[in-house]
Design an enzyme around this catalytic site. Structure first.
Site, mmCIF file in Angstrom:
data_model
loop_
_atom_site.group_PDB
_atom_site.id
_atom_site.type_symbol
_atom_site.label_atom_id
_atom_site.label_comp_id
_atom_site.label_asym_id
_atom_site.label_seq_id
_atom_site.Cartn_x
_atom_site.Cartn_y
_atom_site.Cartn_z
ATOM 1 N N HIS A 1 8.951 -64.791 17.508
ATOM 2 C CA HIS A 1 9.658 -65.783 18.331
ATOM 3 C C HIS A 1 9.475 -65.535 19.820
ATOM 4 C CE1 HIS A 1 12.043 -67.851 15.133
ATOM 5 N NE2 HIS A 1 11.675 -66.759 14.475
ATOM 6 N N ASP B 1 9.119 -66.493 28.523
ATOM 7 C CA ASP B 1 9.956 -66.929 27.405
ATOM 8 C C ASP B 1 9.042 -67.315 26.247
ATOM 9 O OD1 ASP B 1 12.309 -67.680 26.073
ATOM 10 O OD2 ASP B 1 13.078 -68.793 27.793
HETATM 11 P P1 ADQ Z 1 16.586 -67.198 23.204
HETATM 12 O O1 ADQ Z 1 16.047 -66.184 24.150
HETATM 13 O O2 ADQ Z 1 17.973 -67.020 22.811
HETATM 14 O O3 ADQ Z 1 15.668 -67.317 21.885
HETATM 15 P P2 ADQ Z 1 16.338 -70.174 23.698
HETATM 16 O O4 ADQ Z 1 15.103 -70.620 23.008
HETATM 17 O O5 ADQ Z 1 16.548 -70.883 24.990
HETATM 18 O O6 ADQ Z 1 16.350 -68.619 24.008
HETATM 19 O O7 ADQ Z 1 17.543 -70.447 22.743
HETATM 20 C C1 ADQ Z 1 18.862 -70.284 23.194
HETATM 21 C C2 ADQ Z 1 19.805 -71.019 22.260
HETATM 22 O O8 ADQ Z 1 21.139 -70.651 22.599
HETATM 23 C C3 ADQ Z 1 19.705 -72.526 22.405
HETATM 24 O O9 ADQ Z 1 19.668 -73.125 21.135
HETATM 25 C C4 ADQ Z 1 20.968 -72.909 23.157
HETATM 26 O O10 ADQ Z 1 21.520 -74.132 22.766
HETATM 27 C C5 ADQ Z 1 21.913 -71.804 22.830
HETATM 28 N N1 ADQ Z 1 22.797 -71.617 23.998
HETATM 29 C C6 ADQ Z 1 22.417 -71.357 25.241
HETATM 30 N N2 ADQ Z 1 23.497 -71.321 26.055
HETATM 31 C C7 ADQ Z 1 24.574 -71.560 25.296
HETATM 32 C C8 ADQ Z 1 25.985 -71.616 25.542
HETATM 33 N N3 ADQ Z 1 26.533 -71.400 26.725
HETATM 34 N N4 ADQ Z 1 26.769 -71.854 24.510
HETATM 35 C C9 ADQ Z 1 26.262 -72.031 23.294
HETATM 36 N N5 ADQ Z 1 24.967 -71.999 23.008
HETATM 37 C C10 ADQ Z 1 24.126 -71.748 23.986
HETATM 38 C C11 ADQ Z 1 14.509 -66.650 21.361
HETATM 39 C C12 ADQ Z 1 13.298 -66.594 22.295
HETATM 40 C C13 ADQ Z 1 12.950 -67.997 22.770
HETATM 41 C C14 ADQ Z 1 12.685 -68.894 21.563
HETATM 42 C C15 ADQ Z 1 13.805 -68.793 20.542
HETATM 43 C C16 ADQ Z 1 13.466 -69.519 19.238
HETATM 44 O O11 ADQ Z 1 13.574 -65.761 23.415
HETATM 45 O O12 ADQ Z 1 11.810 -67.977 23.628
HETATM 46 O O13 ADQ Z 1 12.559 -70.238 21.999
HETATM 47 O O14 ADQ Z 1 14.101 -67.436 20.226
HETATM 48 O O15 ADQ Z 1 12.274 -69.092 18.707
#
Ligand code: ADQ
Length: 457
Positions: free
Chosen positions: A158, A367
């Site tokens: 991921h 990311d």
């Molecule tokens: P993350 O580093 O966690 O994931 P991201 O892909 O942006 O990064 O996912 C974050 C998730 O958390 C999103 O679904 C978002 O809705 C949720 N989120 C963020 N802020 C929030 C809040 N305040 N309250 C509730 N929910 C919140 C890792 C990798 C990424 C990759 C994903 C999936 O680092 O690059 O995209 O896995 O593979």
């Protein structure tokens, strides 16, 4: 158990609530659970700290077999906070923070990976498929293969796979590459990650390239694949469309004093997400517009993350210091330009923020994908809103109609913000429609199918 298909991930897809279990939120779980339900599938993972030290037997929840892997407090320290989040996470994110290499962390990583693999071997039917998720479990494909050579094994990363120049620092680089090469298919978010892995597999794993992303190793074929993850588009769109959330978004803007433009950032509080540099860009924009009448509101939602790790504590202090400083410098009666929330939000509230924002600012320094960018797009039901996206997010390979920026270049981000808030509505719509098509075409269900089809699932 005798499951035909087993997903193995750091965490189980359910969490403890009272005496029962409820599904963890997120598109990944929602996309995979129905597939596992249909195929007599199981999930192997850690049940989480809330279960304490109780040794849990396999159980059924959410219609699938759940196989808990126990972790001791010391393993959580050395495996999870140590090798996963103190070594691999920074190394794989372009060393934006310095990785630490400790032999005791590595030993814990090996031991814990072996335990996950053993649980898979006990759970999987002889002709079954194992699908291993993410950086915490890179040795598991090889360990399963050692236990049962004919198993079909997939692996999905991921986060980014780093360039060879950075991966080369890893003291256990041969072991990690050998671990991954135990799979039949190794899949990544981006083409660049797949290419980085191929170079490392040739250098450190004795693999030969057969072209078109295929490798030959020890007489076996290993396929690499680019499979960018998506979101459950309909879920976000339906929530964003609902009259309650549309109304609540209007209220939110009015509670902020009806600013002219709302700019939003949403991230886990992580040093890879570039929140501190983003605040400097917002500050620059405010400085440039000090004599104008336009009132901006920058909302930063930060989800608490890895709070036990010192680097995350000091990051939080820096960000909160910067928020205080900017508000101190620019606030006027009835208006503070930065609105900062440090908590996790329920999905409906998160969607309300997406609906309320004119500009979404996504500026990670590196990311794997970044789902927040895709969620914002899915929520723009009126085809308006501007997405500013870091060229270092995996999502930048797909979301070409966003405004791409170098997140290290504060002036460029500030100038792009200015451009975004002044953008002509027809250009906003043209870009947003194109982004929505891309996000819809590559949703999380497509992603799951594109990963599982090559495994014969
Ligand atoms: P993350 O580093 O966690 O994931 P991201 O892909 O942006 O990064 O996912 C974050 C998730 O958390 C999103 O679904 C978002 O809705 C949720 N989120 C963020 N802020 C929030 C809040 N305040 N309250 C509730 N929910 C919140 C890792 C990798 C990424 C990759 C994903 C999936 O680092 O690059 O995209 O896995 O593979």
């Amino acid at each position: 158990m005798n499951s035909q298909i087993v997903v193995v991930a750091n965490r189980l897809p359910v969490r403890r609530v009272g005496d029962g279990w409820e599904p963890s939120p997120g598109g990944l779980v929602r996309a995979l659970v129905p597939i596992l339900q249909k195929r007599d599938g199981a999930w192997v993972g850690w049940a989480g700290a809330d279960t304490g030290s109780e040794a849990l037997e396999p159980f059924e929840a959410d219609g699938i077999g759940q196989v808990p892997v126990p972790l001791s407090a010391e393993e959580i320290e050395h495996f999870y906070f140590g090798f996963c989040n103190g070594t691999l996470w920074p190394l794989y994110h372009d060393v934006v923070s310095a990785p630490e290499f400790h032999r005791r962390w590595w030993r814990a990583y090996e031991a814990v990976n072996q335990r996950y693999a053993d649980h898979v071997l006990e759970t999987l039917s002889p002709d079954g498929i194992a699908w291993v998720q993410d950086y915490q479990l890179q040795l598991v494909p090889r360990m399963i293969r050692n236990g049962r050579p004919d198993t079909t094994i997939g692996f999905y990363l991921h986060i980014p796979f780093p360039p060879i120049e950075l991966f080369a620092r890893m003291p256990w680089r041969n072991e990690i590459i050998q671990g991954l090469l135990g799979a039949d298919v190794v899949a990544f978010q981006t083409r660049r990650s797949a290419e980085n892995f191929i170079r490392c597999a040739r250098r450190y794993g004795g693999a030969h390239s057969l072209g078109r992303g295929e490798l030959s190793v020890e007489g076996r074929r290993v396929r690499t694949q680019r499979a960018p993850i998506g979101i459950d588009v309909d879920e976000f769109r339906n929530l964003a469309r609902s009259p309650e959330i549309q109304e609540r978004a209007r209220e939110l803007r009015s509670e902020m004093g009806n600013p002219d433009k709302v700019i939003l950032g949403v991230d886990r509080l992580d040093y890879t997400k570039g929140i501190d540099i983003r605040l400097r860009a917002v500050e620059t924009l405010l400085r440039w517009s000090i004599d104008s009448d336009v009132r901006y509101e920058f909302v930063q939602v930060a989800v608490p993350s890895r709070e036990g790790v010192p680097a995350y504590q000091s990051l939080r202090e820096n960000i909160e210091g910067a928020v205080g400083r900017i508000n101190g410098d620019f606030a006027r009666p009835g208006w503070s330009p930065v609105h900062y929330l440090y908590r996790s939000l329920p999905l409906e509230e998160l969607v309300t923020y997406y609906v309320a924002a004119d500009v979404m600012l996504v500026t990670p320094l590196r990311d794997g994908m970044n789902l927040v960018a895709k969620e914002y797009v899915a929520c723009r039901v009126h085809n308006d809103g501007v997405l500013i996206l870091s060229e270092f997010a995996g999502a930048a390979e797909q979301l070409r109609s966003s405004l791409l920026v170098n997140p290290h270049d504060v002036d460029q981000v500030a100038a792009t913000l200015q451009h975004a808030v002044e953008m002509d509505p027809s250009e906003i719509q043209r870009r947003m429609l194109s982004l929505k098509r891309t996000v819809k075409r590559a949703d999380v269900y497509r992603w799951a199918a594109s990963c599982l089809d090559p495994l014969g699932a």
